[in-house]
Enzyme design. Structure first.
Site, mmCIF file in Angstrom:
data_model
loop_
_atom_site.group_PDB
_atom_site.id
_atom_site.type_symbol
_atom_site.label_atom_id
_atom_site.label_comp_id
_atom_site.label_asym_id
_atom_site.label_seq_id
_atom_site.Cartn_x
_atom_site.Cartn_y
_atom_site.Cartn_z
ATOM 1 N N GLY A 56 7.448 6.634 2.146
ATOM 2 C CA GLY A 56 7.742 5.476 1.301
ATOM 3 C C GLY A 56 6.965 5.400 0.001
ATOM 4 N N ASP A 115 2.633 -4.595 5.477
ATOM 5 C CA ASP A 115 3.410 -5.525 6.294
ATOM 6 C C ASP A 115 2.496 -6.025 7.419
ATOM 7 O OD1 ASP A 115 5.700 -6.826 7.310
ATOM 8 O OD2 ASP A 115 6.356 -5.068 8.394
ATOM 9 N N LYS A 143 3.413 -8.289 2.155
ATOM 10 C CA LYS A 143 4.032 -9.420 2.861
ATOM 11 C C LYS A 143 2.918 -10.124 3.630
ATOM 12 C CE LYS A 143 8.573 -7.349 3.843
ATOM 13 N NZ LYS A 143 9.383 -6.770 4.947
HETATM 14 P P1 5GP Z 1 2.958 -1.976 8.521
HETATM 15 O O1 5GP Z 1 2.425 -0.763 9.191
HETATM 16 O O2 5GP Z 1 1.996 -2.644 7.559
HETATM 17 O O3 5GP Z 1 3.561 -2.958 9.474
HETATM 18 O O4 5GP Z 1 4.199 -1.525 7.678
HETATM 19 C C1 5GP Z 1 4.064 -0.684 6.638
HETATM 20 C C2 5GP Z 1 5.242 0.255 6.608
HETATM 21 O O5 5GP Z 1 6.429 -0.354 7.139
HETATM 22 C C3 5GP Z 1 5.531 0.572 5.183
HETATM 23 O O6 5GP Z 1 4.878 1.756 4.809
HETATM 24 C C4 5GP Z 1 7.031 0.712 5.175
HETATM 25 O O7 5GP Z 1 7.346 2.062 5.456
HETATM 26 C C5 5GP Z 1 7.514 -0.128 6.308
HETATM 27 N N1 5GP Z 1 8.038 -1.439 5.824
HETATM 28 C C6 5GP Z 1 7.466 -2.652 5.961
HETATM 29 N N2 5GP Z 1 8.230 -3.625 5.394
HETATM 30 C C7 5GP Z 1 9.296 -2.993 4.876
HETATM 31 C C8 5GP Z 1 10.442 -3.437 4.131
HETATM 32 O O8 5GP Z 1 10.660 -4.625 3.812
HETATM 33 N N3 5GP Z 1 11.334 -2.479 3.773
HETATM 34 C C9 5GP Z 1 11.162 -1.161 4.078
HETATM 35 N N4 5GP Z 1 12.089 -0.311 3.658
HETATM 36 N N5 5GP Z 1 10.094 -0.694 4.767
HETATM 37 C C10 5GP Z 1 9.175 -1.608 5.154
HETATM 38 MG MG MG Z 2 5.864 3.692 4.843
#
Ligand code: 5GP
Ligand code: MG
Length: 193
Positions: A56, A115, A143
Site C-alpha cells: 500500500g 487504522d 483513522k
Molecule cells: P492496521 O494494521 O493499522 O489496522 O491497518 C493498516 C493497513 O490496513 C494499511 O496498511 C492498509 O493496507 C489497510 N487499510 C486500513 N484501512 C484501509 C482503507 O480504508 N482502505 C484500504 N484500501 N486499506 C486499508
Molecule cells: Mg498496507
C-alpha cells in the site's frame, strides 16, 4: 472517472501539497538527528533508512522520498492485513523478512494508512529489536477512531473518518492502487466476503 467511484475524499493536488510538506519536515528533522547523534557522516554515510510497508505505501513512498532533499537509503518490507475481498483487518502478518541491518540507523516506517495500528506495531516492534538510533512512523492517512494498539505516529498527512478508501496506493482486492486521488467506492463495488 471509473463507475465504481462514489466520490473523491482527497484530490491529487491536496495530496501532493501535503506530501511535499511532510517530506520537507522529515528531511529537516532527520538531518538534525544525523547532525547531533555523534557519528562521523563520512565514516557512516548510511544513516537514514526509509522503510515503505508494501504494497500500500508504494505510491506514497515514491512521492515522499522525492520530496526529501537529503542522503537516505531504502529497505522494503511487505505486510498483509486485508487479504483479498476484505475491508476488515485480519491482523497483520509479515510477508517478507525485515532487513537485518537497521542497528544504529535512523529508521522511518512509511505506511499508507494507520487504522487499528496492528501493522505499525508489528513492524516497529521488530525494528526496535535491532536497536536502531531512532524509529519514526509516517503515514499518509490516519483513522484515529479505529485504533486498537498504542502507536505513536510522528507524521500524519490527513485524519479521515472510519470509511474504507482506495487510490494512491490503497487497494480493494488488488485494484484501484493506480488512482491518483483518494476515493470512496460505491457500495456495489464490494463483493460479498
Ligand atoms: P492496521 O494494521 O493499522 O489496522 O491497518 C493498516 C493497513 O490496513 C494499511 O496498511 C492498509 O493496507 C489497510 N487499510 C486500513 N484501512 C484501509 C482503507 O480504508 N482502505 C484500504 N484500501 N486499506 C486499508
Ligand atoms: Mg498496507
Amino acid at each position: 472517472m471509473l463507475p465504481e467511484i462514489d466520490r473523491i475524499l482527497i484530490d491529487r493536488e491536496r495530496i501532493s501539497q501535503r506530501v511535499h510538506e511532510m517530506g520537507e519536515q522529515l528531511a529537516k528533522d532527520l538531518s538534525e538527528a544525523v547532525r547531533t547523534d555523534g557519528h562521523d557522516p563520512l565514516a557512516h554515510p548510511d544513516r537514514v533508512v526509509m522503510v515503505p510497508i508494501l504494497t500500500g505505501a508504494m505510491v506514497f513512498a515514491a512521492d515522499l522520498i522525492r520530496a526529501m532533499p537529503m542522503k537516505l537509503s531504502l529497505r522494503l518490507v511487505t505486510v498483509s492485513s486485508y487479504p483479498g475481498q476484505s475491508t476488515e483487518s485480519k491482523g497483520a502478518a509479515m510477508r517478507s523478512a525485515l532487513p537485518a541491518d537497521l542497528a544504529d540507523r535512523h529508521v522511518v516506517l512509511i505506511d499508507d494508512i494507520l487504522d487499528t495500528g496492528s501493522t505499525l506495531k508489528l513492524v516497529s516492534d521488530l525494528v526496535a529489536e535491532q536497536s536502531p538510533a531512532s524509529i519514526r512512523c509516517c503515514v499518509l492517512l490516519d483513522k484515529p477512531d479505529r485504533r486498537q494498539h498504542d502507536i505513536r505516529c510522528d507524521y500524519n498527512g490527513f485524519s479521515i473518518p472510519d470509511e474504507f478508501v482506495v487510490g494512491y496506493g490503497l487497494d480493494y482486492d488488488g485494484f484501484y492502487r493506480n488512482l491518483p486521488d483518494i476515493v470512496a467506492l460505491r457500495p456495489d463495488a464490494f463483493r460479498a466476503g
